[in-house]
Design an enzyme around this catalytic site. Sequence first.
Site: not given
Length: 766
Positions: A158, A216, A547
């Site tokens: 990520d 994220h 996600s």
Amino acid sequence: MKKHNPLLPLLLLIQLHFIFSFHSVLSHLLPIVHDQESNTTQRIHTYIVHVQKPKDADLLIDEELENWHKSFLPNTTLDSGEPRLVYSYHDTISGFAARLTKEEVKEMESMEGFIQAQPDEVLPLLTTYTPDFLGLSQRNGTWYDDGYGKGMVIGILDTGIDPTHPSFSDEGMPMPPVKWKGTCDSRVATCNNKIIGAAEFLRGKPVPTDIDDNGHGTHVASIAAGNFVDNIDVLGNAKGTADGMAPRAHLAIYKVCTKDGCADSDILAGIDQAISDRVDVLSVSIGIGSRPFYQDSIAIGSFAALRRKILTCAAAGNAGPSENSIANDAPWILTVGATTTDRRIKATLKLGNETELIEGETAYQGPITANLTMLPMAFPGYQGGNNNCLNDSFNGINVTGMLVLCLSGGDLSHIEKGMNVKKAGGAAMVVLNQEEQGLTTLAEAHVLPAIHVNYSNALKIISFFNSSLAKNSTAMGSIFFNGTQFGALSAPAVASFSSRGPSYNNGGILKPDILGPGVNILGAWPSKVGPESLGSSMTFNIQSGTSMAAAHVAGIAALIKSSIRRHRRYPSSIKSAIITSAKSLDREWKPITDEHNGNPSKISAMGAGQVNPSGASDPGLVYHLHTHYYVRYLCSLGYTDEQVRVITQYRVQCLRMRDFGPERLNYPSILVTLGIPSRKVIRRVVENVGEPKSIYYPQFELPEGVSVEVYPSRLEFSSQYEKQWYNVVLSISNSTILGRGDFAEGQLLWVSPRHVVRSPITIIFN
Ligand SMILES: *[C@@H]1O[C@H](CO)[C@@H](O)[C@H](O)[C@H]1NC(C)=O
Ligand SMILES: *[C@@H]1O[C@H](CO)[C@@H](O)[C@H](O)[C@H]1NC(C)=O
Ligand SMILES: *[C@@H]1O[C@H](CO)[C@@H](O)[C@H](O)[C@H]1NC(C)=O
Ligand SMILES: *[C@@H]1O[C@H](CO)[C@@H](O)[C@H](O)[C@H]1NC(C)=O
Ligand SMILES: *[C@@H]1O[C@H](CO)[C@@H](O)[C@H](O)[C@H]1NC(C)=O
Ligand SMILES: *[C@@H]1O[C@H](CO)[C@@H](O)[C@H](O)[C@H]1NC(C)=O
Ligand SMILES: *[C@@H]1O[C@H](CO)[C@@H](O)[C@H](O)[C@H]1NC(C)=O
Ligand SMILES: *[C@@H]1O[C@H](CO)[C@@H](O)[C@H](O)[C@H]1NC(C)=O
Ligand SMILES: *[C@@H]1O[C@H](CO)[C@@H](O)[C@H](O)[C@H]1NC(C)=O
Ligand SMILES: *[C@@H]1O[C@H](CO)[C@@H](O)[C@H](O)[C@H]1NC(C)=O
Ligand SMILES: *[C@@H]1O[C@H](CO)[C@@H](O)[C@H](O)[C@H]1NC(C)=O
Ligand SMILES: *[C@@H]1O[C@H](CO)[C@@H](O)[C@H](O)[C@H]1NC(C)=O
């Protein structure tokens, strides 16, 4: 793997959208845009080049392997002096990434040992409460018995991580497992017993100075394996204790993305490292729809990982509700769609003199001191301005002091739309769902008082605004805040943005496999959220997307893996356990709803249903799938020998393979095409991982017009790990009911006194 000088060429221009970013749901149809200026063969790109393995590849030291890869290059440096080789891969592919011109690639094609070259592409990236919602509780059941995932390492591909966040404290954490080979790159994170590995692979782009330039990566890592943090909230809401699914599992951080996306070559390098570091589970919340597997870095990398017994959990994509929008659709990946929970962070909109109240959501519950008074409403879209509040100009409409209506969708997030409204002087905002966003509403950390409403409510509001305008009166409205409430009905439900199957490219393997919580998920965040005037010292944020769902299931896979006997920890068994134990009913025992339209969800949206951690830890039977079957499967997709070799890394002769189509893969779900022929036999093999002596009987649920037989009529096991096969014969019994192109759905259950092993069935008529 060897790293090379990070100076880089311009990468291909790609539209980006992170898998978690709901706002870009409308723009999901954006194709991968190949370099538009490539009319010149002189331009240098990064290419991923697949080549044959050198002789005795396994015995070679890194340098020898690298020399083999370099032997394909015209020379080792560009005119600028930069090295051409970007990555020399070990495990994920037999090959390398290098900077080359089109012409140079063409020349390389004639070299012995060359297989395939592909330009690098950039892919988009695609909790306090969810452990309870999933039936995990601190003193009870799977979670406790499994030691919260102790001893497991979850690899996160990520945007990096904020290692100082309390979710990543190593309080109560055991030492890293002895098998662990990873190291810690201090540019990515300072390690402790929670974060035990950190590495960066960003050859493709400028390295951001922020530790996680998007948030994220921090968010998904905390969902998978965040430590317990007490007394947290987001702007005063969703209070509680935050923790991940596997709070005692370790994290290994592979920074392969920035906020602008993730390059294929970097993803492959990250997986390469994760394999040699020996992670247990990979969590991948990146993707861009379906590509042929030999061009799909996540499919290729996860296949290499599978061979080292590493299960990859990947996001299904946020391109729903369109059909065939599924990403990460390879059968060796556990593909995860997103659901709601029963928690809502509510707000209420009162329209003018109407008595009816309209409910919606927001995480920022307005100024603490006052409920909003009646405000005049503006709808820039309706009044001729840009209807999505996409910038702060509103085409000349003065929105000062107004309650501004903005449609959901377009390239901006709801929060960014709120920033535009605020900048233009607006007092508050209503985010209106359009048809495709359906019933899914998000509780977000807005910068001004706001409310996000579902599609049917949006229509009410627009028609109220219309009628006021028609009467020459000013539409008025006000927002009230109701705080965090539990017990919402129809939960879990499939989020409207969750990508749908069937897949165009996988030949008929049912996808997504499973659903996990992915709407309004609380997780760690590297920076403050909400209006600037607010903000607590510990930052958490609420995000939505597949996600978040994939990170939940990655954590759960780690729980399952840590709970089963060492020699049975095959990725296919863990995956089977998660699929066959899933729940197809919601908390009211009704079929799971699809938030696109409020109807019962189709299998193409929900796969087997909602992940059920305690069921998955005791599945009874599992469908084991040996890696070599995938080779025949790949041949059956019509790939050339070379294309199959890109994935398998060894020579394959498809002509010599017995035909072995997708329908015959020993998959825990069943998808068949009937018509010509109108009768098919599906064979499956199950392994007993429950009580040594047990008997299972089949039960079917199938639509009218299809008949089914199963042989044998019961499965009798006398020992653990015993295998039994069965055949399911499906045929069209009444061809007048089902026509060409129709889909029918059902399920097969194998039932023992202690277990129900459920496989969803989809039948496509041709
Ligand atoms: C195509 O190549 C010519 C000559 O090199 C160049 O002038 C032109 O700008 C290029 N077009 C594009 C779209 O890059
Ligand atoms: C490398 O090869 C390129 C293309 O063949 C050439 O232009 C360049 O001069 C070479 N560089 C060196 C250092 O040999
Ligand atoms: C543990 O779970 C069982 C059933 O799931 C429940 O009856 C029991 O009350 C729970 N115990 C605790 C301490 O939560
Ligand atoms: C609200 O006010 C308008 C006029 O401003 C009137 O036409 C309408 O009937 C009223 N609605 C209700 C529910 O009182
Ligand atoms: C939209 O939300 C409202 C709550 O304000 C709810 O009553 C309504 O059922 C929802 N619409 C649909 C189609 O479910
Ligand atoms: C808003 O109004 C409601 C009802 O009038 C009240 O219960 C609530 O406390 C108010 N909220 C604030 C922040 O004043
Ligand atoms: C704002 O958006 C509208 C419509 O999308 C566009 O026509 C206008 O040029 C934009 N204004 C600015 C200042 O970007
Ligand atoms: C917009 O409206 C506000 C309040 O009604 C007023 O103070 C302001 O001058 C207006 N701005 C423009 C540019 O007309
Ligand atoms: C509102 O008015 C516009 C323009 O007349 C029309 O296109 C739209 O359908 C109306 N919407 C509703 C919900 O009444
Ligand atoms: C609305 O107001 C405008 C200007 O004040 C006027 O020209 C128009 O006729 C009015 N329309 C109606 C339906 O009353
Ligand atoms: C939300 O608050 C408003 C205003 O206080 C109140 O009328 C409404 O019933 C509340 N709704 C819920 C669902 O609590
Ligand atoms: C097939 O289905 C049609 C429509 O439901 C029905 O009328 C017909 O009787 C059925 N035929 C048989 C053989 O069951």
